[in-house]
Design a protein around this motif. Structure first.
Motif, PDB file in Angstrom:
ATOM      1  N   PHE A   1     -36.012 -12.581  31.257  1.00 55.54           N
ATOM      2  CA  PHE A   1     -34.894 -11.870  30.633  1.00 55.54           C
ATOM      3  C   PHE A   1     -33.591 -12.453  31.170  1.00 55.54           C
ATOM      4  CE2 PHE A   1     -31.858  -8.370  30.298  1.00 55.54           C
ATOM      5  CZ  PHE A   1     -32.093  -7.903  29.020  1.00 55.54           C
ATOM      6  N   ILE A   2     -32.629 -12.681  30.277  1.00 58.64           N
ATOM      7  CA  ILE A   2     -31.302 -13.159  30.671  1.00 58.64           C
ATOM      8  C   ILE A   2     -30.367 -11.959  30.773  1.00 58.64           C
ATOM      9  CG2 ILE A   2     -29.327 -14.614  30.064  1.00 58.64           C
ATOM     10  CD1 ILE A   2     -31.339 -16.353  28.451  1.00 58.64           C
ATOM     11  N   PHE A   3     -29.773 -11.778  31.930  1.00 61.48           N
ATOM     12  CA  PHE A   3     -28.832 -10.678  32.164  1.00 61.48           C
ATOM     13  C   PHE A   3     -27.418 -11.158  31.834  1.00 61.48           C
ATOM     14  CE2 PHE A   3     -32.509  -9.312  34.422  1.00 61.48           C
ATOM     15  CZ  PHE A   3     -32.476  -7.934  34.358  1.00 61.48           C
ATOM     16  N   THR A   4     -26.984 -10.858  30.620  1.00 53.83           N
ATOM     17  CA  THR A   4     -25.621 -11.232  30.213  1.00 53.83           C
ATOM     18  C   THR A   4     -24.632 -10.196  30.739  1.00 53.83           C
ATOM     19  OG1 THR A   4     -25.673  -9.988  28.146  1.00 53.83           O
ATOM     20  CG2 THR A   4     -26.527 -12.261  28.089  1.00 53.83           C
ATOM     21  N   GLY A   5     -23.380 -10.595  30.817  1.00 54.15           N
ATOM     22  CA  GLY A   5     -22.341  -9.669  31.250  1.00 54.15           C
ATOM     23  C   GLY A   5     -22.283  -8.426  30.383  1.00 54.15           C
ATOM     24  N   ASP A   6     -22.377  -8.604  29.069  1.00 54.82           N
ATOM     25  CA  ASP A   6     -22.316  -7.450  28.160  1.00 54.82           C
ATOM     26  C   ASP A   6     -23.474  -6.488  28.387  1.00 54.82           C
ATOM     27  OD1 ASP A   6     -19.957  -8.320  27.012  1.00 54.82           O
ATOM     28  OD2 ASP A   6     -20.932  -9.227  25.265  1.00 54.82           O
ATOM     29  N   LEU A   7     -24.699  -7.020  28.574  1.00 54.55           N
ATOM     30  CA  LEU A   7     -25.848  -6.143  28.815  1.00 54.55           C
ATOM     31  C   LEU A   7     -25.721  -5.404  30.143  1.00 54.55           C
ATOM     32  CD1 LEU A   7     -28.761  -8.421  27.549  1.00 54.55           C
ATOM     33  CD2 LEU A   7     -27.870  -6.357  26.450  1.00 54.55           C
ATOM     34  N   ILE A   8     -25.220  -6.103  31.156  1.00 54.42           N
ATOM     35  CA  ILE A   8     -25.022  -5.472  32.467  1.00 54.42           C
ATOM     36  C   ILE A   8     -24.045  -4.311  32.345  1.00 54.42           C
ATOM     37  CG2 ILE A   8     -23.982  -5.832  34.751  1.00 54.42           C
ATOM     38  CD1 ILE A   8     -25.224  -8.692  34.663  1.00 54.42           C
ATOM     39  N   LYS A   9     -22.936  -4.532  31.659  1.00 53.83           N
ATOM     40  CA  LYS A   9     -21.917  -3.483  31.513  1.00 53.83           C
ATOM     41  C   LYS A   9     -22.421  -2.313  30.664  1.00 53.83           C
ATOM     42  CE  LYS A   9     -18.148  -6.790  31.700  1.00 53.83           C
ATOM     43  NZ  LYS A   9     -17.046  -7.379  30.911  1.00 53.83           N
TER      44      LYS A   9
ATOM     45  N   GLY B   1     -19.791 -11.349  42.245  1.00 58.85           N
ATOM     46  CA  GLY B   1     -19.760 -11.489  40.791  1.00 58.85           C
ATOM     47  C   GLY B   1     -20.260 -10.221  40.136  1.00 58.85           C
ATOM     48  N   LEU B   2     -20.158 -10.169  38.824  1.00 56.12           N
ATOM     49  CA  LEU B   2     -20.641  -9.022  38.072  1.00 56.12           C
ATOM     50  C   LEU B   2     -22.146  -8.906  38.289  1.00 56.12           C
ATOM     51  CD1 LEU B   2     -19.892  -6.758  36.018  1.00 56.12           C
ATOM     52  CD2 LEU B   2     -20.585  -8.378  34.224  1.00 56.12           C
ATOM     53  N   ALA B   3     -22.568  -7.810  38.904  1.00 55.15           N
ATOM     54  CA  ALA B   3     -23.967  -7.652  39.310  1.00 55.15           C
ATOM     55  C   ALA B   3     -24.667  -6.602  38.458  1.00 55.15           C
ATOM     56  CB  ALA B   3     -24.031  -7.246  40.779  1.00 55.15           C
ATOM     57  N   ALA B   4     -25.899  -6.909  38.068  1.00 52.24           N
ATOM     58  CA  ALA B   4     -26.723  -5.938  37.343  1.00 52.24           C
ATOM     59  C   ALA B   4     -27.147  -4.833  38.302  1.00 52.24           C
ATOM     60  CB  ALA B   4     -27.958  -6.625  36.765  1.00 52.24           C
TER      61      ALA B   4
ATOM     62  N   GLY C   1     -25.537 -13.892  33.749  1.00 51.28           N
ATOM     63  CA  GLY C   1     -26.008 -15.239  33.460  1.00 51.28           C
ATOM     64  C   GLY C   1     -27.343 -15.573  34.102  1.00 51.28           C
ATOM     65  N   ASP C   2     -27.801 -14.760  35.060  1.00 52.25           N
ATOM     66  CA  ASP C   2     -29.092 -15.019  35.700  1.00 52.25           C
ATOM     67  C   ASP C   2     -30.243 -14.728  34.744  1.00 52.25           C
ATOM     68  OD1 ASP C   2     -28.015 -15.815  38.122  1.00 52.25           O
ATOM     69  OD2 ASP C   2     -28.508 -13.958  39.191  1.00 52.25           O
TER      70      ASP C   2
ATOM     71  N   ASN D   1     -45.216  -5.915  41.928  1.00 49.99           N
ATOM     72  CA  ASN D   1     -44.384  -6.307  40.788  1.00 49.99           C
ATOM     73  C   ASN D   1     -43.157  -7.024  41.325  1.00 49.99           C
ATOM     74  OD1 ASN D   1     -45.904  -4.776  38.630  1.00 49.99           O
ATOM     75  ND2 ASN D   1     -45.538  -3.200  40.160  1.00 49.99           N
ATOM     76  N   THR D   2     -42.843  -8.160  40.725  1.00 51.24           N
ATOM     77  CA  THR D   2     -41.757  -8.976  41.246  1.00 51.24           C
ATOM     78  C   THR D   2     -40.883  -9.540  40.129  1.00 51.24           C
ATOM     79  OG1 THR D   2     -43.161 -10.956  41.222  1.00 51.24           O
ATOM     80  CG2 THR D   2     -43.066  -9.706  43.297  1.00 51.24           C
ATOM     81  N   GLY D   3     -39.686  -9.911  40.515  1.00 48.83           N
ATOM     82  CA  GLY D   3     -38.767 -10.636  39.654  1.00 48.83           C
ATOM     83  C   GLY D   3     -38.188 -11.794  40.449  1.00 48.83           C
ATOM     84  N   THR D   4     -38.146 -12.961  39.823  1.00 44.96           N
ATOM     85  CA  THR D   4     -37.653 -14.178  40.466  1.00 44.96           C
ATOM     86  C   THR D   4     -36.579 -14.790  39.581  1.00 44.96           C
ATOM     87  OG1 THR D   4     -39.872 -14.529  41.366  1.00 44.96           O
ATOM     88  CG2 THR D   4     -38.379 -16.412  41.418  1.00 44.96           C
ATOM     89  N   ASN D   5     -35.461 -15.179  40.185  1.00 46.14           N
ATOM     90  CA  ASN D   5     -34.383 -15.754  39.372  1.00 46.14           C
ATOM     91  C   ASN D   5     -34.636 -17.228  39.078  1.00 46.14           C
ATOM     92  OD1 ASN D   5     -33.515 -17.218  41.657  1.00 46.14           O
ATOM     93  ND2 ASN D   5     -31.859 -15.779  42.129  1.00 46.14           N
ATOM     94  N   GLN D   6     -33.728 -17.825  38.339  1.00 47.31           N
ATOM     95  CA  GLN D   6     -33.874 -19.211  37.890  1.00 47.31           C
ATOM     96  C   GLN D   6     -33.824 -20.209  39.050  1.00 47.31           C
ATOM     97  OE1 GLN D   6     -31.263 -17.247  37.205  1.00 47.31           O
ATOM     98  NE2 GLN D   6     -29.370 -18.335  37.670  1.00 47.31           N
ATOM     99  N   ARG D   7     -33.416 -19.773  40.223  1.00 45.39           N
ATOM    100  CA  ARG D   7     -33.402 -20.641  41.408  1.00 45.39           C
ATOM    101  C   ARG D   7     -34.677 -20.478  42.237  1.00 45.39           C
ATOM    102  NH1 ARG D   7     -28.649 -18.579  40.415  1.00 45.39           N
ATOM    103  NH2 ARG D   7     -28.837 -16.809  41.840  1.00 45.39           N
ATOM    104  N   GLY D   8     -35.616 -19.664  41.732  1.00 45.94           N
ATOM    105  CA  GLY D   8     -36.863 -19.450  42.461  1.00 45.94           C
ATOM    106  C   GLY D   8     -36.764 -18.422  43.566  1.00 45.94           C
ATOM    107  N   GLU D   9     -35.677 -17.644  43.571  1.00 45.20           N
ATOM    108  CA  GLU D   9     -35.476 -16.633  44.612  1.00 45.20           C
ATOM    109  C   GLU D   9     -36.032 -15.291  44.149  1.00 45.20           C
ATOM    110  OE1 GLU D   9     -31.182 -18.234  46.277  1.00 45.20           O
ATOM    111  OE2 GLU D   9     -31.220 -17.030  44.449  1.00 45.20           O
TER     112      GLU D   9
END
Length: 160
Positions: free
Chosen positions: A18-26, A51-54, A106-107, A134-142
């Protein structure tokens, strides 16, 4: 969605991303977690997130959406093969919820679940309990979040 007997410790399900866009976060934050660093880019940059954080609840809610969608897909595939899918029961709860890294606008987070424990229930022999990490990993593998959930899973009962 299989039966208790179909599950194995270490079994992993990749649930999608899932891509967390700024609009979805807000949008999520305005309804459910209206803190400044979830609602405004400038406030997010000034916060310790940088930065703008989910919202962490947003991150976990997306996991739930993807888990349900994956379960529905598996049930449809089983039905197409002429099999009766096992309908998992409710969850008796979760523990060890951790938000390990911020999810910023953007993540992309990729979600997965892995079986950690299976146990039969004595009071309800038609059900077993499965614990899944259950896990979530970002595009940097974190790793950005993790929790241990439990769910009742139907058992195959012997045919009379």
């Amino acid at each position: 969605m299989g039966y208790f007997e179909d599950m194995g410790v270490g079994q992993r399900r990749d649930l999608g991303s899932f891509i967390f866009t700024g609009d979805l976060i807000k949008t999520f934050a305005s309804q459910f977690d209206p803190q400044p660093f979830h609602l405004d880019e400038d406030e997010g940059r000034k916060s310790l997130f940088g930065g703008l954080a989910a919202s962490g609840w947003h991150v976990v809610s997306v996991w739930m959406k993807l888990m349900v969608a994956d379960s529905q897909r598996e049930a449809a595939e089983a039905a197409a093969r002429g099999e009766k899918p096992g309908m998992w029961g409710p969850s008796p709860g979760f523990r060890d919820l951790r938000w390990l890294k911020p999810v910023l606008a953007g993540d992309t987070v990729s979600y997965a679940s892995e079986v950690e424990l299976l146990r039969a229930t004595h009071s309800r022999p038609e059900w077993g309990v499965m614990q899944i990490r259950n896990t979530g990993t970002n595009q940097r593998g974190e790793l950005v979040f993790s929790f241990l959930g439990s769910v009742f899973v139907p058992r195959r009962l012997p045919q009379d």
